[in-house]
Design a protein around this motif. Structure first.
Motif, PDB file in Angstrom:
ATOM      1  N   CYS A  19       0.839  -1.201   0.000  1.00  0.00           N
ATOM      2  CA  CYS A  19       0.000   0.000   0.000  1.00  0.00           C
ATOM      3  C   CYS A  19       0.870   1.245   0.000  1.00  0.00           C
ATOM      4  O   CYS A  19       1.745   1.400   0.848  1.00  0.00           O
ATOM      5  CB  CYS A  19      -0.861   0.049   1.251  1.00  0.00           C
ATOM      6  N   THR A  55       1.553  -0.330  -5.092  1.00  0.00           N
ATOM      7  CA  THR A  55       0.820   0.916  -5.327  1.00  0.00           C
ATOM      8  C   THR A  55       1.620   2.076  -4.738  1.00  0.00           C
ATOM      9  O   THR A  55       2.428   1.890  -3.829  1.00  0.00           O
ATOM     10  CB  THR A  55      -0.571   0.890  -4.662  1.00  0.00           C
ATOM     11  N   ILE A  59      -5.694   7.187 -12.047  1.00  0.00           N
ATOM     12  CA  ILE A  59      -4.969   5.973 -11.668  1.00  0.00           C
ATOM     13  C   ILE A  59      -4.117   5.581 -12.873  1.00  0.00           C
ATOM     14  O   ILE A  59      -4.640   5.382 -13.963  1.00  0.00           O
ATOM     15  CB  ILE A  59      -5.951   4.840 -11.291  1.00  0.00           C
ATOM     16  N   THR A  75       8.556   2.127  -4.841  1.00  0.00           N
ATOM     17  CA  THR A  75       8.051   1.111  -5.762  1.00  0.00           C
ATOM     18  C   THR A  75       9.103   0.419  -6.626  1.00  0.00           C
ATOM     19  O   THR A  75       9.149  -0.805  -6.691  1.00  0.00           O
ATOM     20  CB  THR A  75       6.951   1.718  -6.694  1.00  0.00           C
ATOM     21  N   LEU A  83       0.540   0.221  -9.767  1.00  0.00           N
ATOM     22  CA  LEU A  83      -0.237   1.401 -10.141  1.00  0.00           C
ATOM     23  C   LEU A  83       0.098   2.598  -9.265  1.00  0.00           C
ATOM     24  O   LEU A  83       0.472   2.478  -8.107  1.00  0.00           O
ATOM     25  CB  LEU A  83      -1.738   1.113 -10.186  1.00  0.00           C
ATOM     26  N   SER A  84      -0.033   3.772  -9.896  1.00  0.00           N
ATOM     27  CA  SER A  84       0.202   5.036  -9.210  1.00  0.00           C
ATOM     28  C   SER A  84      -1.110   5.795  -9.138  1.00  0.00           C
ATOM     29  O   SER A  84      -1.805   5.912 -10.144  1.00  0.00           O
ATOM     30  CB  SER A  84       1.187   5.908 -10.002  1.00  0.00           C
ATOM     31  N   LEU A 118     -10.015   2.551  -5.752  1.00  0.00           N
ATOM     32  CA  LEU A 118      -8.784   1.752  -5.811  1.00  0.00           C
ATOM     33  C   LEU A 118      -8.993   0.377  -5.191  1.00  0.00           C
ATOM     34  O   LEU A 118      -8.537  -0.641  -5.714  1.00  0.00           O
ATOM     35  CB  LEU A 118      -7.675   2.476  -5.044  1.00  0.00           C
ATOM     36  N   ILE A 162      -8.604  -3.176  -7.149  1.00  0.00           N
ATOM     37  CA  ILE A 162      -7.632  -4.189  -6.731  1.00  0.00           C
ATOM     38  C   ILE A 162      -8.330  -5.490  -6.329  1.00  0.00           C
ATOM     39  O   ILE A 162      -7.856  -6.576  -6.643  1.00  0.00           O
ATOM     40  CB  ILE A 162      -6.704  -3.622  -5.640  1.00  0.00           C
TER      41      ILE A 162
END
Ligand code: 6GU
Length: 287
Positions: A33, A116, A131, A223, A240-241, A273, A277
């Protein structure tokens, strides 16, 4: 004195064996996270939670917005482990501590890592709240020799010279696009290149312009190190950002990057989000 360049295999093993002895969960999927996105962990069912401070060898989280808990549980019936709070270079950790949990996950049996983050948007088409599926990265600390795989290579984890041209799994990105379309999220779904910097200061205007010209769509402080270690040890990766703010590119702009804005955008997009997910996890097949 000679500097320590990493953990020994035995040190990773101690932590992994301790976790295996203290939970019955056997996750195939790990979720990390990003800042302000810790709510993702809350949607796991049948939770078994560990504070980082209670796990042997585990580093501690020092950043506001990162809880510092490892949460095991199930999502759509699948066993997952979720890092609520990650480690960053700017906290002062050596890079091999930043990526420590990834190898632990591998020793637990994890096959897929979902990473993320909160990031600043460099691409002019990006809006706050978008996203971005990560399709590739620019590893700026790596250019300066700060790569998590520096040091002796342990073949039990992976190759000395791992390939990175296929780091972000194409099938998982395709699945994410399908899931986003089904959820009606296409308007704010983007796909692009994530650039990591050491932080903790945000970028100058000149730096933002430089990164944009180098091909970065979003910029952050995390990340990539985790992705490199995950790919090295054979995991599939999906990243993902959340675009939490627009990077300042213009000398006339009055806006200033700040951590509160990052956390606030996270809160606003959190539920979408989480939904995305969950559906992604639902669609991931074991190897
Ligand atoms: Cl604008 N820059 C960096 N380096 N990290 C961020 C960010 C910006 N926004 C969120 N995280």
């Amino acid at each position: 004195p000679e500097q320590k360049l990493g953990y020994t295999y035995e040190e990773y093993k101690v932590t992994a064996d301790w976790l295996l002895a203290n939970t019955e969960h056997r996750p195939l999927i790990a979720i990390i996270c990003g800042s302000g996105l810790g709510g993702l962990a809350e949607i796991l069912k049948d939770q078994k939670v560990f504070s980082y401070s209670d796990i042997p060898n585990f580093p501690q989280s020092t950043v506001h917005g990162h809880a510092g808990r490892l949460v095991f549980g199930t999502l759509k019936g699948k066993s997952c482990v979720c890092m609520q709070g990650r480690f960053h270079l700017y906290e002062g950790y050596p890079i091999w501590k930043v990526t420590f949990p990834i190898r632990i996950f591998r020793l637990l049996g994890v096959e897929t890592a979902i990473v993320t983050n909160a990031a600043g948007g460099l691409n002019e088409d990006y809006k706050v709240g978008d996203i971005m599926l990560i399709k590739d990265h620019l590893n700026m600390p790596g250019f300066a020799g700060n790569n998590p795989l520096v040091g002796p290579n342990d073949e039990r984890f992976g190759l000395r010279f791992p390939c990175m041209s296929d780091a972000y799994d194409r099938d998982l990105r395709k699945l994410a696009k399908t899931v986003a379309r089904d959820l009606g999220y296409s308007d704010f779904l983007k796909e692009g290149v994530y650039c990591v910097l050491g932080g903790p200061s945000f970028e100058t205007i000149a730096e933002c312009n430089m990164l944009k010209r180098l091909g970065a769509d979003a910029v952050g402080m995390s990340t990539v190190h985790e992705v490199i270690v995950a790919r090295h040890c054979g995991m599939r990766v999906f990243g993902l950002s959340l675009i939490t703010n627009k990077a300042v590119m213009d000398y006339n702009s009055e806006s200033k990057a700040n951590h509160e804005e990052v956390l606030q955008t996270g809160r606003e997009r959190a539920s979408q989000l989480e939904e995305m997910i969950s559906r992604l996890v639902e669609g991931i097949e074991p190897n």
